[in-house]
Each structure stands twice: as structure tokens, then as C-alpha cells.
Design a protein around this motif. Structure first.
Motif, PDB file in Angstrom:
ATOM      1  N   ILE A  27       0.840  -1.199   0.000  1.00 60.40           N
ATOM      2  CA  ILE A  27       0.000   0.000   0.000  1.00 60.40           C
ATOM      3  C   ILE A  27       0.873   1.245   0.000  1.00 60.40           C
ATOM      4  O   ILE A  27       0.616   2.200  -0.744  1.00 60.40           O
ATOM      5  N   THR A  28       1.906   1.246   0.807  1.00 61.58           N
ATOM      6  CA  THR A  28       2.813   2.392   0.877  1.00 61.58           C
ATOM      7  C   THR A  28       3.483   2.641  -0.468  1.00 61.58           C
ATOM      8  O   THR A  28       3.561   3.783  -0.930  1.00 61.58           O
ATOM      9  N   THR A  31       0.985   4.107  -2.927  1.00 59.41           N
ATOM     10  CA  THR A  31       0.698   5.503  -2.597  1.00 59.41           C
ATOM     11  C   THR A  31       1.806   6.410  -3.095  1.00 59.41           C
ATOM     12  O   THR A  31       1.552   7.478  -3.655  1.00 59.41           O
ATOM     13  N   LYS A  32       3.054   5.994  -2.914  1.00 62.28           N
ATOM     14  CA  LYS A  32       4.186   6.796  -3.386  1.00 62.28           C
ATOM     15  C   LYS A  32       4.184   6.906  -4.904  1.00 62.28           C
ATOM     16  O   LYS A  32       4.457   7.977  -5.457  1.00 62.28           O
ATOM     17  N   THR A  52      -3.403  11.636  -1.037  1.00 63.04           N
ATOM     18  CA  THR A  52      -2.690  10.402  -0.721  1.00 63.04           C
ATOM     19  C   THR A  52      -2.572  10.121   0.770  1.00 63.04           C
ATOM     20  O   THR A  52      -2.176   9.027   1.167  1.00 63.04           O
ATOM     21  N   GLU A  53      -2.901  11.129   1.580  1.00 65.94           N
ATOM     22  CA  GLU A  53      -2.746  11.047   3.033  1.00 65.94           C
ATOM     23  C   GLU A  53      -1.285  10.910   3.454  1.00 65.94           C
ATOM     24  O   GLU A  53      -0.978  10.441   4.554  1.00 65.94           O
ATOM     25  N   LEU A  54      -0.369  11.333   2.584  1.00 65.94           N
ATOM     26  CA  LEU A  54       1.031  11.463   2.956  1.00 65.94           C
ATOM     27  C   LEU A  54       1.213  12.824   3.605  1.00 65.94           C
ATOM     28  O   LEU A  54       0.427  13.739   3.367  1.00 65.94           O
TER      29      LEU A  54
END
Length: 66
Positions: A27-28, A31-32, A52-54
Motif C-alpha cells: 500500500i505504501t 501511494t508513493k 494520498t494522506e502522505l
């Protein structure tokens, strides 16, 4: 033997934990990749962070990779 080990609660818990960690890593990474694509098309850093909630700092770090 090995089949006996696989039946233990400790083995089962370790296996489940490993699977969960693997899912989270996937998932990480996705997202990146999404954030990098959004950077390439010119979306603002703040919007990317929101979508992205980053954190903004994480998005800025990704921007430096480009």
C-alpha cells in the motif's frame, strides 16, 4: 517436525504478522507511485498530500526524487 511447527500458535501469529506487514508495504509503495504521478502532472504538493494522506514533508521528499 516442520508440520508440527506450522501448527503452533506462535508460528501462525508470526505468519499473519508477516502477511500484514507485506500488505502495508504494498500500500505504501502504491501511494508513493500515485504521488509521483500527481507531481508529474503538476498537482500542488498540498493537494497531493491531501489525496494520498502522505505528509507534506513526504510529498516534498518525493518531489526531490524527480
Amino acid at each position: 517436525g516442520l508440520s508440527d511447527l506450522k501448527q503452533t500458535r506462535v508460528y501462525q501469529e508470526a505468519l499473519a504478522e508477516g502477511r500484514q506487514e507485506g500488505k502495508q508495504e504494498g500500500i505504501t509503495e502504491a501511494t508513493k507511485k500515485l504521488a509521483l504521478k500527481l507531481l508529474r502532472i503538476g498537482m500542488s504538493l498540498e493537494q497531493i498530500a491531501e489525496v494520498t494522506e502522505l505528509s507534506l514533508a513526504q510529498v516534498q521528499d518525493l518531489q526531490r526524487e524527480l
